[in-house]
Design a protein around this motif. Sequence first.
Motif, mmCIF file in Angstrom:
data_model
loop_
_atom_site.group_PDB
_atom_site.id
_atom_site.type_symbol
_atom_site.label_atom_id
_atom_site.label_comp_id
_atom_site.label_asym_id
_atom_site.label_seq_id
_atom_site.Cartn_x
_atom_site.Cartn_y
_atom_site.Cartn_z
ATOM 1 N N ALA A 1 0.838 -1.197 0.000
ATOM 2 C CA ALA A 1 0.000 0.000 0.000
ATOM 3 C C ALA A 1 0.878 1.254 0.000
ATOM 4 O O ALA A 1 1.975 1.263 0.560
ATOM 5 C CB ALA A 1 -0.915 -0.010 1.217
ATOM 6 N N LYS A 2 0.389 2.298 -0.649
ATOM 7 C CA LYS A 2 1.128 3.560 -0.706
ATOM 8 C C LYS A 2 1.483 4.026 0.701
ATOM 9 O O LYS A 2 0.653 3.985 1.610
ATOM 10 C CB LYS A 2 0.287 4.642 -1.393
ATOM 11 C CG LYS A 2 0.107 4.432 -2.887
ATOM 12 C CD LYS A 2 1.374 4.745 -3.652
ATOM 13 C CE LYS A 2 1.146 4.689 -5.157
ATOM 14 N NZ LYS A 2 2.387 4.889 -5.924
ATOM 15 N N GLY A 3 2.705 4.453 0.857
ATOM 16 C CA GLY A 3 3.164 4.947 2.143
ATOM 17 C C GLY A 3 3.928 3.926 2.955
ATOM 18 O O GLY A 3 4.663 4.303 3.885
ATOM 19 N N PHE A 4 3.797 2.646 2.637
ATOM 20 C CA PHE A 4 4.483 1.612 3.407
ATOM 21 C C PHE A 4 5.999 1.750 3.272
ATOM 22 O O PHE A 4 6.722 1.846 4.265
ATOM 23 C CB PHE A 4 4.021 0.229 2.940
ATOM 24 C CG PHE A 4 4.721 -0.920 3.621
ATOM 25 C CD1 PHE A 4 4.408 -1.257 4.923
ATOM 26 C CD2 PHE A 4 5.679 -1.659 2.956
ATOM 27 C CE1 PHE A 4 5.052 -2.318 5.561
ATOM 28 C CE2 PHE A 4 6.322 -2.721 3.574
ATOM 29 C CZ PHE A 4 6.008 -3.060 4.883
ATOM 30 N N LEU A 5 6.488 1.781 2.031
ATOM 31 C CA LEU A 5 7.936 1.852 1.828
ATOM 32 C C LEU A 5 8.526 3.171 2.324
ATOM 33 O O LEU A 5 9.549 3.162 3.019
ATOM 34 C CB LEU A 5 8.268 1.616 0.356
ATOM 35 C CG LEU A 5 8.000 0.201 -0.158
ATOM 36 C CD1 LEU A 5 8.236 0.128 -1.664
ATOM 37 C CD2 LEU A 5 8.865 -0.829 0.569
ATOM 38 N N PRO A 6 7.942 4.348 2.003
ATOM 39 C CA PRO A 6 8.524 5.590 2.520
ATOM 40 C C PRO A 6 8.591 5.651 4.045
ATOM 41 O O PRO A 6 9.560 6.187 4.607
ATOM 42 C CB PRO A 6 7.593 6.678 1.964
ATOM 43 C CG PRO A 6 7.004 6.081 0.729
ATOM 44 C CD PRO A 6 6.844 4.625 1.048
ATOM 45 N N THR A 7 7.593 5.090 4.717
ATOM 46 C CA THR A 7 7.615 5.095 6.183
ATOM 47 C C THR A 7 8.760 4.232 6.704
ATOM 48 O O THR A 7 9.472 4.624 7.652
ATOM 49 C CB THR A 7 6.270 4.599 6.742
ATOM 50 O OG1 THR A 7 5.216 5.426 6.230
ATOM 51 C CG2 THR A 7 6.258 4.652 8.260
ATOM 52 N N LEU A 8 8.973 3.064 6.096
ATOM 53 C CA LEU A 8 10.098 2.222 6.487
ATOM 54 C C LEU A 8 11.432 2.909 6.225
ATOM 55 O O LEU A 8 12.346 2.860 7.051
ATOM 56 C CB LEU A 8 10.057 0.897 5.720
ATOM 57 C CG LEU A 8 9.054 -0.162 6.151
ATOM 58 C CD1 LEU A 8 9.201 -1.382 5.259
ATOM 59 C CD2 LEU A 8 9.251 -0.562 7.610
ATOM 60 N N VAL A 9 11.553 3.539 5.052
ATOM 61 C CA VAL A 9 12.803 4.219 4.696
ATOM 62 C C VAL A 9 13.107 5.323 5.699
ATOM 63 O O VAL A 9 14.245 5.460 6.170
ATOM 64 C CB VAL A 9 12.728 4.788 3.265
ATOM 65 C CG1 VAL A 9 13.905 5.717 2.990
ATOM 66 C CG2 VAL A 9 12.715 3.654 2.241
ATOM 67 N N ASP A 10 12.108 6.123 6.036
ATOM 68 C CA ASP A 10 12.325 7.221 6.985
ATOM 69 C C ASP A 10 12.781 6.691 8.341
ATOM 70 O O ASP A 10 13.691 7.262 8.970
ATOM 71 C CB ASP A 10 11.036 8.041 7.146
ATOM 72 C CG ASP A 10 10.709 8.860 5.909
ATOM 73 O OD1 ASP A 10 11.592 9.009 5.042
ATOM 74 O OD2 ASP A 10 9.554 9.324 5.802
ATOM 75 N N TRP A 11 12.146 5.613 8.805
ATOM 76 C CA TRP A 11 12.542 5.050 10.095
ATOM 77 C C TRP A 11 13.971 4.515 10.026
ATOM 78 O O TRP A 11 14.772 4.732 10.947
ATOM 79 C CB TRP A 11 11.576 3.933 10.491
ATOM 80 C CG TRP A 11 11.918 3.322 11.814
ATOM 81 C CD1 TRP A 11 11.532 3.755 13.049
ATOM 82 C CD2 TRP A 11 12.762 2.186 12.049
ATOM 83 N NE1 TRP A 11 12.061 2.957 14.041
ATOM 84 C CE2 TRP A 11 12.827 1.987 13.452
ATOM 85 C CE3 TRP A 11 13.462 1.318 11.216
ATOM 86 C CZ2 TRP A 11 13.556 0.956 14.032
ATOM 87 C CZ3 TRP A 11 14.198 0.294 11.780
ATOM 88 C CH2 TRP A 11 14.247 0.114 13.172
ATOM 89 N N ALA A 12 14.298 3.827 8.946
ATOM 90 C CA ALA A 12 15.646 3.265 8.814
ATOM 91 C C ALA A 12 16.701 4.366 8.830
ATOM 92 O O ALA A 12 17.727 4.266 9.524
ATOM 93 C CB ALA A 12 15.746 2.438 7.531
#
Length: 444
Positions: A238-249
């Motif tokens: 779903a949209k937003g899943f990958l960017p949220t993970l990237v930001d946390w990483a």
Amino acid sequence: MTTPSFRLPQKRALVTELPGPKSTALTARRQASVAAGVGSAVPVYTADADGGIIVDVDGNSLIDLGSGIAVTSVGASDPHVVEAVREQAGHFTHTCFMVTPYEGYVQVAEELAAMTPGEHEKRTVLFNSGAEAVENAVKVARLATGKNAVVAFDHAYHGRTNLTMALTAKSLPYKKHMGPFAPDIYRMPGSYPYRDGLDGAAAARRAISQIEVQIGADELAAIIIEPIQGEGGFIVPAKGFLPTLVDWAKSNNVVFIADEVQTGFARTGQWFASNDEETVPDIITMAKGIAGGLPLSAITGRADLLDAVHPGGLGGTYGGNPIACAGALGAIHAMRAYDLPARARAIGDIAFTRLRALQEEIPAVGDVRGRGAMIAVEFVKPGTNDPDPALAKAVAAKALSEGVILLTCGSYGNVVRLLPPLVISDDLLSEGLDVLESAVRSLT
């Protein structure tokens, strides 16, 4: 934009039943000489291939909607690749880049730095297979961060070596009775919109919460994920899943590795699937479509990460073989000349329009998903979302009997996937979709 030209007629034509007598005879020879553990999706043997057509040893011309599992994006004998390989083979086939290096390796590294997401300074290392690329990306992340733990996700596929089997989620056929596996690998829930119903941010928060509780960011070297999961079922998060993970990483000194072995090189309508949400991986792994069918893989990533490894810590005898590098340069040239990202989007427009109409008509079609020319149909038992792997297998077999090569995938084995060569014509693609739709209707 250049229009592809083909040696072989781009037409489906069956002159025998499938498999034909020559393929059947080769199967008997194979059974006496090739290990049973090596499977094949279809029981026909290739004699020639070009564009969207594979010609078997019996003279049948089949529509190729598999591309050797997303490898022959420019076709199986594109002239740009053929001429580049022929020219290089006439000079030298191997010296080993770790002994006497050569310009082709450097040229491929330069191309990958320019093509991959992000404007930061990058470094590249070349290998032979996707599994090698993944394994070395993990090595880099562990050495550069001084941490050991690695997170992979449900439905992931990352390869068949010991470490990459640990990262891969599905047991049969990839892992069963083949352990013990490499340690310090942790599996987290991903984003599977058809089955979990979560938006991207919520799915990411679920994963991050479990990471923080079960591992802790101070122990975690890397997160590795396919931006669209391949063998797991072409699952588009779903949209937003990958960017949220990237930001946390990035906030926690965790290396974010995008495994673009299957999604890379124009397959999804962008050069890389990470481009779709403008995520910038710290390291990106590549293979499959990189070299027009030649065995080559790569990791490209932040210069500070890759340069942290001591000299001799990365490499391999055949990594970045000169002929494979020539194939990559030829394939990348062809991708640009044909504007294959745009072509992948056009393929998706045609396929998704038709398959979503089929979904409205046939209750057994639970989900149609993907991006660009990475297309999946998930089959379920009507009235439920219970997986129906038997139907997926039957659809692929029925299509093959009519001269169309389809592949199945998915953690539950209930997904038919389409990975056509990106140079396939509209007419040939439409004919392949006709056969697929007919197979689904006849079997349901």
